[in-house]
Design a protein around this motif. Sequence first.
Motif, mmCIF file in Angstrom:
data_model
loop_
_atom_site.group_PDB
_atom_site.id
_atom_site.type_symbol
_atom_site.label_atom_id
_atom_site.label_comp_id
_atom_site.label_asym_id
_atom_site.label_seq_id
_atom_site.Cartn_x
_atom_site.Cartn_y
_atom_site.Cartn_z
ATOM 1 N N ARG A 31 0.704 -1.250 0.082
ATOM 2 C CA ARG A 31 -0.112 -0.392 0.101
ATOM 3 C C ARG A 31 0.708 1.730 -0.248
ATOM 4 O O ARG A 31 2.021 1.561 0.591
ATOM 5 C CB ARG A 31 -0.926 -0.222 0.940
ATOM 6 C CG ARG A 31 -1.859 -1.248 1.537
ATOM 7 C CD ARG A 31 -2.577 -0.725 2.046
ATOM 8 N NE ARG A 31 -4.387 -1.821 1.958
ATOM 9 C CZ ARG A 31 -5.310 -2.090 1.231
ATOM 10 N NH1 ARG A 31 -5.063 -1.442 0.248
ATOM 11 N NH2 ARG A 31 -5.797 -3.033 1.050
ATOM 12 N N HIS A 32 0.123 2.054 -0.586
ATOM 13 C CA HIS A 32 0.953 3.831 -1.371
ATOM 14 C C HIS A 32 0.439 4.791 -0.695
ATOM 15 O O HIS A 32 -0.273 4.604 -1.362
ATOM 16 C CB HIS A 32 1.624 3.773 -2.151
ATOM 17 C CG HIS A 32 3.068 4.883 -2.623
ATOM 18 N ND1 HIS A 32 4.117 4.719 -1.442
ATOM 19 C CD2 HIS A 32 3.219 5.865 -3.052
ATOM 20 C CE1 HIS A 32 4.384 5.943 -1.886
ATOM 21 N NE2 HIS A 32 4.249 6.505 -2.520
ATOM 22 N N ALA A 33 0.604 5.506 0.175
ATOM 23 C CA ALA A 33 0.223 6.821 0.706
ATOM 24 C C ALA A 33 0.310 8.125 -0.617
ATOM 25 O O ALA A 33 1.450 7.889 -0.487
ATOM 26 C CB ALA A 33 -0.424 7.037 1.351
ATOM 27 N N SER A 34 -0.057 8.347 -0.942
ATOM 28 C CA SER A 34 -0.279 9.261 -2.496
ATOM 29 C C SER A 34 -0.804 10.332 -2.451
ATOM 30 O O SER A 34 -1.718 10.552 -1.388
ATOM 31 C CB SER A 34 -1.068 9.018 -4.045
ATOM 32 O OG SER A 34 -1.851 9.027 -4.156
ATOM 33 N N GLY A 81 -5.439 9.651 -3.039
ATOM 34 C CA GLY A 81 -5.141 8.565 -2.040
ATOM 35 C C GLY A 81 -4.706 7.447 -1.392
ATOM 36 O O GLY A 81 -3.191 7.367 -2.744
ATOM 37 N N SER A 82 -4.997 6.849 -1.147
ATOM 38 C CA SER A 82 -4.126 5.630 -0.805
ATOM 39 C C SER A 82 -4.331 4.943 -2.129
ATOM 40 O O SER A 82 -5.772 4.483 -2.891
ATOM 41 C CB SER A 82 -5.111 4.224 0.219
ATOM 42 O OG SER A 82 -4.150 3.308 0.327
ATOM 43 N N PHE A 137 -6.141 2.740 -7.658
ATOM 44 C CA PHE A 137 -6.182 3.900 -5.672
ATOM 45 C C PHE A 137 -7.723 2.972 -5.329
ATOM 46 O O PHE A 137 -8.479 2.741 -5.789
ATOM 47 C CB PHE A 137 -7.072 5.217 -6.610
ATOM 48 C CG PHE A 137 -6.377 5.965 -7.042
ATOM 49 C CD1 PHE A 137 -5.629 6.828 -6.453
ATOM 50 C CD2 PHE A 137 -5.841 6.146 -8.733
ATOM 51 C CE1 PHE A 137 -4.214 8.085 -6.595
ATOM 52 C CE2 PHE A 137 -5.228 7.060 -8.683
ATOM 53 C CZ PHE A 137 -4.641 7.589 -8.604
ATOM 54 N N GLU A 138 -7.530 3.150 -3.594
ATOM 55 C CA GLU A 138 -8.083 2.574 -3.120
ATOM 56 C C GLU A 138 -9.728 3.178 -3.434
ATOM 57 O O GLU A 138 -10.153 4.519 -3.971
ATOM 58 C CB GLU A 138 -8.507 2.998 -1.765
ATOM 59 C CG GLU A 138 -8.821 2.458 -0.759
ATOM 60 C CD GLU A 138 -8.754 1.028 -0.114
ATOM 61 O OE1 GLU A 138 -9.346 -0.037 -0.148
ATOM 62 O OE2 GLU A 138 -7.699 0.820 -0.479
ATOM 63 N N CYS A 193 7.216 2.655 -5.763
ATOM 64 C CA CYS A 193 6.264 3.691 -4.982
ATOM 65 C C CYS A 193 7.884 4.678 -5.286
ATOM 66 O O CYS A 193 6.994 6.145 -4.451
ATOM 67 C CB CYS A 193 6.639 3.211 -3.715
ATOM 68 S SG CYS A 193 5.270 2.109 -2.944
ATOM 69 N N ASP A 220 6.202 8.472 -5.861
ATOM 70 C CA ASP A 220 6.636 10.007 -4.806
ATOM 71 C C ASP A 220 7.465 11.102 -6.112
ATOM 72 O O ASP A 220 6.956 12.416 -6.016
ATOM 73 C CB ASP A 220 7.063 9.883 -3.959
ATOM 74 C CG ASP A 220 6.726 8.855 -2.353
ATOM 75 O OD1 ASP A 220 5.687 8.747 -2.636
ATOM 76 O OD2 ASP A 220 7.396 8.286 -1.530
#
Length: 165
Positions: free
Chosen positions: A11-14, A17-18, A33-34, A58, A62
Amino acid sequence: MKLPASLVAARHASPLGSILLAATDRGLAGLWFEGQRYHPPATQWPLVPDHPVLALACLQLDEYFSGQRTSFDLPLDLQGGTPFQQSVWQALLGIPPGQRTSYAALSQRIGKPAAVRAVGAAVGRNPVSIVVPCHRVVGTDGSLTGYAGGLDRKTALLKLEGALP
């Protein structure tokens, strides 16, 4: 679309959204995307955030979201799609950052000018959002139509790339 059984996930935060990422030993096989349409149930995959492909994805995400990267350099595993879907996804990789194309132009690019609806369906089923840039496909009149991750995200991605004011 059939996803390989050997997937590992992260999982990666952007800023949008997740994100759920999935990879095989061959390459990145999923990026959703979630809450995205066609988001697979991920509970069946072990979380392995230090998997080399997932860690690299990831990092590159970023860089992309911070404006330091315009395209991705990742091995892809798109074997879960039909040959037709794979041809559409390969054509998506040919759309340069900051550019847009239409579903009709994309269908011509793959040599199937009458298959605009089928191309649209394949674009919508793209399993590797952002990296395989389905967000760069718009309606013939330039309108922002369809995006499994939502039109707000499509708009944000196109603005980030300079394809929208």
